[in-house]
Design a protein around this motif. Structure first.
Motif, PDB file in Angstrom:
ATOM      1  N   ILE A 186       0.840  -1.138   0.092  1.00 38.37           N
ATOM      2  CA  ILE A 186       0.174  -0.035   0.048  1.00 38.37           C
ATOM      3  C   ILE A 186       0.847   1.422  -0.065  1.00 38.37           C
ATOM      4  O   ILE A 186       1.796   1.597   1.141  1.00 38.37           O
ATOM      5  N   THR A 187       0.957   1.910  -1.108  1.00 44.35           N
ATOM      6  CA  THR A 187       1.624   3.086  -1.258  1.00 44.35           C
ATOM      7  C   THR A 187       0.815   4.500  -1.198  1.00 44.35           C
ATOM      8  O   THR A 187       1.299   5.302  -1.155  1.00 44.35           O
ATOM      9  N   ARG A 188      -0.428   4.051  -1.597  1.00 44.06           N
ATOM     10  CA  ARG A 188      -1.401   5.166  -1.781  1.00 44.06           C
ATOM     11  C   ARG A 188      -1.651   5.619  -0.213  1.00 44.06           C
ATOM     12  O   ARG A 188      -1.750   4.956   0.726  1.00 44.06           O
ATOM     13  N   LYS A 189      -2.203   7.134  -0.137  1.00 41.81           N
ATOM     14  CA  LYS A 189      -2.530   7.487   1.056  1.00 41.81           C
ATOM     15  C   LYS A 189      -3.988   7.168   1.314  1.00 41.81           C
ATOM     16  O   LYS A 189      -4.381   7.254   2.763  1.00 41.81           O
ATOM     17  N   ILE A 190      -4.789   6.553   0.558  1.00 42.07           N
ATOM     18  CA  ILE A 190      -6.046   6.161   0.676  1.00 42.07           C
ATOM     19  C   ILE A 190      -6.975   7.368   1.035  1.00 42.07           C
ATOM     20  O   ILE A 190      -7.750   7.570   1.982  1.00 42.07           O
ATOM     21  N   VAL A 191      -7.055   8.300   0.118  1.00 42.85           N
ATOM     22  CA  VAL A 191      -7.771   9.522  -0.008  1.00 42.85           C
ATOM     23  C   VAL A 191      -8.787   9.338  -0.977  1.00 42.85           C
ATOM     24  O   VAL A 191      -8.957   8.509  -1.751  1.00 42.85           O
ATOM     25  N   LYS A 192      -9.696  10.435  -1.184  1.00 38.24           N
ATOM     26  CA  LYS A 192     -10.775  10.584  -2.194  1.00 38.24           C
ATOM     27  C   LYS A 192     -10.419  10.127  -3.435  1.00 38.24           C
ATOM     28  O   LYS A 192     -10.962   9.511  -3.970  1.00 38.24           O
ATOM     29  N   LYS A 193      -9.170  10.479  -4.022  1.00 43.85           N
ATOM     30  CA  LYS A 193      -8.608  10.395  -5.348  1.00 43.85           C
ATOM     31  C   LYS A 193      -8.225   8.970  -5.505  1.00 43.85           C
ATOM     32  O   LYS A 193      -8.165   8.608  -6.653  1.00 43.85           O
ATOM     33  N   ASP A 194      -8.130   8.194  -4.462  1.00 44.69           N
ATOM     34  CA  ASP A 194      -7.673   6.930  -4.590  1.00 44.69           C
ATOM     35  C   ASP A 194      -8.854   5.710  -4.741  1.00 44.69           C
ATOM     36  O   ASP A 194      -8.892   4.500  -4.950  1.00 44.69           O
ATOM     37  N   PHE A 195     -10.089   6.519  -4.612  1.00 48.31           N
ATOM     38  CA  PHE A 195     -11.497   5.729  -4.894  1.00 48.31           C
ATOM     39  C   PHE A 195     -12.242   6.130  -6.318  1.00 48.31           C
ATOM     40  O   PHE A 195     -12.534   7.462  -6.244  1.00 48.31           O
TER      41      PHE A 195
ATOM     42  N   ILE B  78      -4.722   0.818  -4.293  1.00 43.10           N
ATOM     43  CA  ILE B  78      -3.586   0.631  -3.208  1.00 43.10           C
ATOM     44  C   ILE B  78      -2.337   1.164  -3.602  1.00 43.10           C
ATOM     45  O   ILE B  78      -1.376   1.369  -2.473  1.00 43.10           O
ATOM     46  N   ASN B  79      -1.945   1.039  -4.647  1.00 39.57           N
ATOM     47  CA  ASN B  79      -0.723   1.441  -5.170  1.00 39.57           C
ATOM     48  C   ASN B  79      -0.844   1.948  -6.677  1.00 39.57           C
ATOM     49  O   ASN B  79      -2.285   1.929  -7.313  1.00 39.57           O
ATOM     50  N   ASP B  80      -0.095   2.088  -7.702  1.00 40.12           N
ATOM     51  CA  ASP B  80      -0.204   2.613  -8.872  1.00 40.12           C
ATOM     52  C   ASP B  80      -0.475   1.516  -9.782  1.00 40.12           C
ATOM     53  O   ASP B  80      -1.084   1.665 -10.958  1.00 40.12           O
ATOM     54  N   VAL B  81      -0.601   0.334  -9.368  1.00 40.69           N
ATOM     55  CA  VAL B  81      -0.842  -0.687 -10.236  1.00 40.69           C
ATOM     56  C   VAL B  81      -2.033  -1.772  -9.862  1.00 40.69           C
ATOM     57  O   VAL B  81      -2.825  -2.116 -10.470  1.00 40.69           O
TER      58      VAL B  81
ATOM     59  N   LYS C 227      -5.925   2.589   5.406  1.00 38.03           N
ATOM     60  CA  LYS C 227      -4.971   3.794   5.924  1.00 38.03           C
ATOM     61  C   LYS C 227      -3.891   3.430   7.021  1.00 38.03           C
ATOM     62  O   LYS C 227      -2.908   3.806   7.011  1.00 38.03           O
ATOM     63  N   ASP C 228      -4.760   2.623   7.915  1.00 38.60           N
ATOM     64  CA  ASP C 228      -3.831   2.114   8.877  1.00 38.60           C
ATOM     65  C   ASP C 228      -2.824   1.213   8.475  1.00 38.60           C
ATOM     66  O   ASP C 228      -1.668   0.794   9.232  1.00 38.60           O
ATOM     67  N   ARG C 229      -2.581   0.504   7.059  1.00 38.44           N
ATOM     68  CA  ARG C 229      -1.488  -0.301   6.624  1.00 38.44           C
ATOM     69  C   ARG C 229      -0.694   0.361   5.673  1.00 38.44           C
ATOM     70  O   ARG C 229      -0.106  -0.410   4.651  1.00 38.44           O
ATOM     71  N   LYS C 230      -0.734   1.703   5.526  1.00 39.50           N
ATOM     72  CA  LYS C 230       0.075   2.126   4.507  1.00 39.50           C
ATOM     73  C   LYS C 230       1.533   1.920   4.752  1.00 39.50           C
ATOM     74  O   LYS C 230       2.038   1.793   5.603  1.00 39.50           O
ATOM     75  N   LYS C 231       2.227   1.576   3.514  1.00 37.82           N
ATOM     76  CA  LYS C 231       3.486   1.105   3.598  1.00 37.82           C
ATOM     77  C   LYS C 231       3.643  -0.200   3.773  1.00 37.82           C
ATOM     78  O   LYS C 231       4.790  -0.633   3.963  1.00 37.82           O
ATOM     79  N   ARG C 232       2.786  -1.026   4.103  1.00 31.27           N
ATOM     80  CA  ARG C 232       2.699  -2.447   4.595  1.00 31.27           C
ATOM     81  C   ARG C 232       2.405  -3.292   3.188  1.00 31.27           C
ATOM     82  O   ARG C 232       1.664  -2.688   2.483  1.00 31.27           O
ATOM     83  N   THR C 233       2.829  -4.444   3.370  1.00 29.77           N
ATOM     84  CA  THR C 233       2.667  -5.312   2.196  1.00 29.77           C
ATOM     85  C   THR C 233       1.797  -6.390   2.546  1.00 29.77           C
ATOM     86  O   THR C 233       1.607  -6.868   3.405  1.00 29.77           O
ATOM     87  N   LEU C 234       0.572  -6.181   1.839  1.00 30.11           N
ATOM     88  CA  LEU C 234      -0.601  -7.371   2.271  1.00 30.11           C
ATOM     89  C   LEU C 234      -0.345  -8.618   1.908  1.00 30.11           C
ATOM     90  O   LEU C 234       0.160  -9.034   0.772  1.00 30.11           O
ATOM     91  N   GLY C 235      -0.543  -9.476   2.842  1.00 23.32           N
ATOM     92  CA  GLY C 235      -0.603 -11.170   2.510  1.00 23.32           C
ATOM     93  C   GLY C 235      -1.989 -11.421   1.914  1.00 23.32           C
ATOM     94  O   GLY C 235      -3.032 -10.763   2.000  1.00 23.32           O
TER      95      GLY C 235
END
Length: 220
Positions: free
Chosen positions: A130-139, A153-156, A182-190
């Motif tokens: 997750i590299t996005r900030k998860i704000v309005k533009k990310d939806f 969650i990222n550019d891809v 948002k709480d998992r920004k910069k984390r890699t999802l399993g």
């Protein structure tokens, strides 16, 4: 971290207790009044007897009432300053609300089979970070007619077919579909994380559906 009041359904014995059985953490005077109004017998544990009710039934009844939109709207000013007051159950609607409250409780615990009937997807491979900030533009709205969107969650990578209602749904002061990411920004999802998020989205949609059903059966 803060702490809040805890009201366990049962009290469990310690080493000095005279009995090793758990006991309901309920006011017997109130229980007797409820039992009389329902024309039922109170049982400390859930049984198959049709003329009894147990602590878990009361919990599910209360859970249903507290998720009624009309109840929340009617008492919203009081709920801001004090503990909620739950109306005594009506025998005509008690079991209906117990059933709905129980189903909703299981949904919120993500233990209901319903939450595994996914309505979203995660179609693109990538590093799952997750590299996005998860704000309005990310939806991104992808189907305006059916109210569906895409959460990047990222550019891809993204979660697809996320209902706008789930994305904007509030529980308390939070929007779970947004906050979880948002709480998992910069984390890699399993793999389990990806499934878990899709369960959350389904649970939010089910919550809205059950709240409407509860409103149809509540008597205040």
């Amino acid at each position: 971290f803060g702490s809040g009041p805890l009201f366990p359904l049962y009290l469990y014995p310690d080493e000095s207790s005279l009995t090793q059985e758990r006991t309901p953490n309920l006011d017997i005077t109130i229980i007797e009044k409820i039992a009389k109004g329902l024309d039922l017998t109170f049982s400390p544990e859930k049984s198959n007897e049709s003329d009894t009710f147990a602590p878990i039934d009361l919990l599910d009844y209360i859970y249903a009432v507290l998720h009624s939109p009309s109840y929340r709207d009617k008492y919203k000013e009081f709920l801001k300053i004090d503990f909620p007051r739950v109306p005594y159950p009506d025998k005509k609607t008690f079991w209906q609300l117990v059933e709905l409250g129980g189903k909703l409780r299981q949904v919120h615990l993500l233990e209901s089979p319903e939450v595994e009937e996914y309505i979203t997807s995660y179609p693109v491979d990538g590093d799952n970070t997750i590299t996005r900030k998860i704000v309005k533009k990310d939806f991104e709205i992808i189907d305006e007619k059916n109210g569906l969107g895409r959460v990047w969650i990222n550019d891809v990578q993204y979660f697809d077919n996320v209902p706008v209602k789930a994305w904007e749904f509030y529980i308390g002061g939070y929007q779970p579909a947004q906050k979880w990411l948002k709480d998992r920004k910069k984390r890699t999802l399993g793999f389990e994380d990806i499934l878990h998020y899709q369960k959350i989205v389904k649970a939010l949609m089910l919550t809205e559906q059950y709240m409407k059903k509860i409103d149809n059966g509540i008597v205040m």
